[in-house]
Scaffold this motif. Structure first.
Motif, PDB file in Angstrom:
ATOM      1  N   ALA A 155      -3.162   8.515   2.019  1.00 36.11           N
ATOM      2  CA  ALA A 155      -1.945   8.872   2.764  1.00 36.11           C
ATOM      3  C   ALA A 155      -2.304   9.708   3.992  1.00 36.11           C
ATOM      4  CB  ALA A 155      -0.978   9.625   1.858  1.00 36.11           C
ATOM      5  N   LEU A 156      -3.199  10.681   3.811  1.00 35.10           N
ATOM      6  CA  LEU A 156      -3.617  11.520   4.948  1.00 35.10           C
ATOM      7  C   LEU A 156      -4.319  10.673   6.011  1.00 35.10           C
ATOM      8  CD1 LEU A 156      -4.951  14.680   3.055  1.00 35.10           C
ATOM      9  CD2 LEU A 156      -2.865  14.518   4.427  1.00 35.10           C
ATOM     10  N   ALA A 157      -5.050   9.671   5.563  1.00 30.60           N
ATOM     11  CA  ALA A 157      -5.812   8.831   6.498  1.00 30.60           C
ATOM     12  C   ALA A 157      -4.919   7.874   7.288  1.00 30.60           C
ATOM     13  CB  ALA A 157      -6.884   8.046   5.733  1.00 30.60           C
ATOM     14  N   THR A 158      -3.621   7.833   6.987  1.00 31.23           N
ATOM     15  CA  THR A 158      -2.728   6.991   7.807  1.00 31.23           C
ATOM     16  C   THR A 158      -2.396   7.645   9.150  1.00 31.23           C
ATOM     17  OG1 THR A 158      -0.683   7.919   6.847  1.00 31.23           O
ATOM     18  CG2 THR A 158      -1.596   5.937   5.787  1.00 31.23           C
ATOM     19  N   VAL A 159      -2.662   8.953   9.277  1.00 26.73           N
ATOM     20  CA  VAL A 159      -2.262   9.664  10.514  1.00 26.73           C
ATOM     21  C   VAL A 159      -2.782   8.968  11.779  1.00 26.73           C
ATOM     22  CG1 VAL A 159      -2.435  11.829  11.804  1.00 26.73           C
ATOM     23  CG2 VAL A 159      -1.950  11.893   9.348  1.00 26.73           C
ATOM     24  N   PRO A 160      -4.101   8.683  11.881  1.00 27.45           N
ATOM     25  CA  PRO A 160      -4.581   8.084  13.144  1.00 27.45           C
ATOM     26  C   PRO A 160      -4.297   6.584  13.286  1.00 27.45           C
ATOM     27  CG  PRO A 160      -6.423   8.450  11.644  1.00 27.45           C
ATOM     28  CD  PRO A 160      -5.212   9.021  10.961  1.00 27.45           C
ATOM     29  N   LEU A 161      -3.714   5.970  12.262  1.00 32.69           N
ATOM     30  CA  LEU A 161      -3.513   4.517  12.323  1.00 32.69           C
ATOM     31  C   LEU A 161      -2.285   4.151  13.162  1.00 32.69           C
ATOM     32  CD1 LEU A 161      -4.067   3.556   8.552  1.00 32.69           C
ATOM     33  CD2 LEU A 161      -5.730   3.412  10.439  1.00 32.69           C
ATOM     34  N   GLN A 162      -2.355   2.964  13.749  1.00 34.41           N
ATOM     35  CA  GLN A 162      -1.166   2.389  14.401  1.00 34.41           C
ATOM     36  C   GLN A 162      -0.469   1.471  13.410  1.00 34.41           C
ATOM     37  OE1 GLN A 162      -1.733   0.659  18.308  1.00 34.41           O
ATOM     38  NE2 GLN A 162       0.027  -0.725  18.060  1.00 34.41           N
ATOM     39  N   ALA A 163       0.843   1.637  13.258  1.00 36.97           N
ATOM     40  CA  ALA A 163       1.588   0.853  12.280  1.00 36.97           C
ATOM     41  C   ALA A 163       1.666  -0.610  12.702  1.00 36.97           C
ATOM     42  CB  ALA A 163       2.984   1.431  12.107  1.00 36.97           C
ATOM     43  N   ARG A 164       1.387  -1.493  11.740  1.00 34.68           N
ATOM     44  CA  ARG A 164       1.477  -2.931  12.015  1.00 34.68           C
ATOM     45  C   ARG A 164       2.545  -3.617  11.178  1.00 34.68           C
ATOM     46  NH1 ARG A 164      -4.580  -2.936  12.993  1.00 34.68           N
ATOM     47  NH2 ARG A 164      -4.824  -2.996  10.735  1.00 34.68           N
ATOM     48  N   LYS A 165       3.182  -2.863  10.273  1.00 38.31           N
ATOM     49  CA  LYS A 165       4.250  -3.438   9.444  1.00 38.31           C
ATOM     50  C   LYS A 165       5.405  -2.444   9.354  1.00 38.31           C
ATOM     51  CE  LYS A 165       2.391  -7.302   8.344  1.00 38.31           C
ATOM     52  NZ  LYS A 165       2.939  -8.568   8.778  1.00 38.31           N
ATOM     53  N   GLY A 166       6.565  -2.949   9.065  1.00 43.53           N
ATOM     54  CA  GLY A 166       7.720  -2.085   8.861  1.00 43.53           C
ATOM     55  C   GLY A 166       8.254  -1.524  10.172  1.00 43.53           C
ATOM     56  N   ARG A 167       9.254  -0.678   9.999  1.00 39.45           N
ATOM     57  CA  ARG A 167       9.973  -0.084  11.123  1.00 39.45           C
ATOM     58  C   ARG A 167       9.045   0.645  12.100  1.00 39.45           C
ATOM     59  NH1 ARG A 167      15.508   0.759  11.044  1.00 39.45           N
ATOM     60  NH2 ARG A 167      15.802   0.226   8.868  1.00 39.45           N
ATOM     61  N   ALA A 168       8.042   1.349  11.577  1.00 38.30           N
ATOM     62  CA  ALA A 168       7.140   2.133  12.429  1.00 38.30           C
ATOM     63  C   ALA A 168       6.373   1.245  13.405  1.00 38.30           C
ATOM     64  CB  ALA A 168       6.163   2.938  11.559  1.00 38.30           C
ATOM     65  N   SER A 169       6.192  -0.036  13.059  1.00 38.20           N
ATOM     66  CA  SER A 169       5.414  -0.923  13.935  1.00 38.20           C
ATOM     67  C   SER A 169       6.135  -1.168  15.255  1.00 38.20           C
ATOM     68  CB  SER A 169       5.133  -2.255  13.230  1.00 38.20           C
ATOM     69  OG  SER A 169       6.335  -2.965  13.013  1.00 38.20           O
ATOM     70  N   TYR A 170       7.469  -0.988  15.262  1.00 36.98           N
ATOM     71  CA  TYR A 170       8.210  -1.183  16.524  1.00 36.98           C
ATOM     72  C   TYR A 170       7.766  -0.176  17.583  1.00 36.98           C
ATOM     73  CZ  TYR A 170      11.461  -3.347  13.144  1.00 36.98           C
ATOM     74  OH  TYR A 170      12.026  -4.071  12.136  1.00 36.98           O
TER      75      TYR A 170
END
Ligand code: ADP
Ligand code: MG
Length: 204
Positions: A155-170
């Protein structure tokens, strides 16, 4: 061996964690979502214990399937069907046995996580709950505590990621720099499992 009561206690511990962390989950969902993840899960899990109480399922698999159905019918957001699928599929794998082994639960959770990936079309690295669930379930071969820790790290390692699915990907690149709410709640789910499976071994 784990009986239906163990799975009820897992759902109760998850509900308590969601109640405790609802505000934080909603806060995490505010910069990269629509600020409802905490309230979504709160609505869903608050309905799970009464449903279990009312129907009194006697088998582990039935406990999880009922919990999953309850989440699907009470949570409007994306996370309802996804968590519902996780629990329903895991429960289906466990079948009607009155008690299940830790190895059977591990295999069932692998199938449950695979069903989430299939439903949502996401993979690890996409900044979703799978970034906690996949490493978490993989670490179950070590211990429940290790699984909870791996999910939390995921979960902590999601911080630097760019979202590719779901609402956040917009949001594209603007999703970078924020922790994913669903990965955070998935870590709570596996922490609750560790707390009931290996009580007294201390929190990290
Ligand atoms: P909504 O996005 O509909 O408002 P929630 O806020 O309750 O629903 O849940 C958002 C979380 O759901 C995200 O943080 C992410 O972890 C998870 N999620 C969204 N889409 C997917 C997907 N396709 N696969 C896996 N998880 C997803
Ligand atoms: Mg949301």
């Amino acid at each position: 061996m784990r009986d239906a009561d163990f799975f009820r206690r897992w759902m109760a511990a998850t509900t308590a964690a969601v109640e405790r962390e609802a505000d934080r989950l909603t806060e995490l969902d505010s910069p990269i979502g629509d600020a409802d993840h905490g309230s979504n899960l709160l609505r869903g899990f608050t309905a799970v214990l009464p449903a279990l109480e009312a129907q009194g399922p006697a088998a582990p698999g039935e406990v999880l399937q009922l919990a999953g159905r309850t989440l699907i019918s009470t949570v409007g957001g994306a996370s309802g069907p996804l968590y519902g699928t996780l629990l329903r599929r895991t429960g289906k794998e466990l079948g009607e046995a009155a008690e299940v082994s830790d190895a059977e639960l591990r295999e069932a959770l692998h199938a449950g996580v695979a069903a989430v990936a299939q439903l949502g079309g996401a993979a690890p690295g996409d900044k979703t709950m799978l970034d906690a669930l996949v490493p978490g379930v993989a670490a179950l071969s070590t211990s429940y505590r290790a699984a909870a820790d791996a999910a939390q790290d995921g979960a902590l390692a999601t911080v630097p990621l760019q979202a590719r699915k779901g609402r956040a990907s917009y949001l594209g690149e603007r999703s970078i720099g924020h922790q994913d709410p669903g990965a955070t709640s998935s870590a709570l789910l596996l922490r609750a499992l560790a707390d009931v499976a290996e009580p007294g071994e201390g929190a990290r």
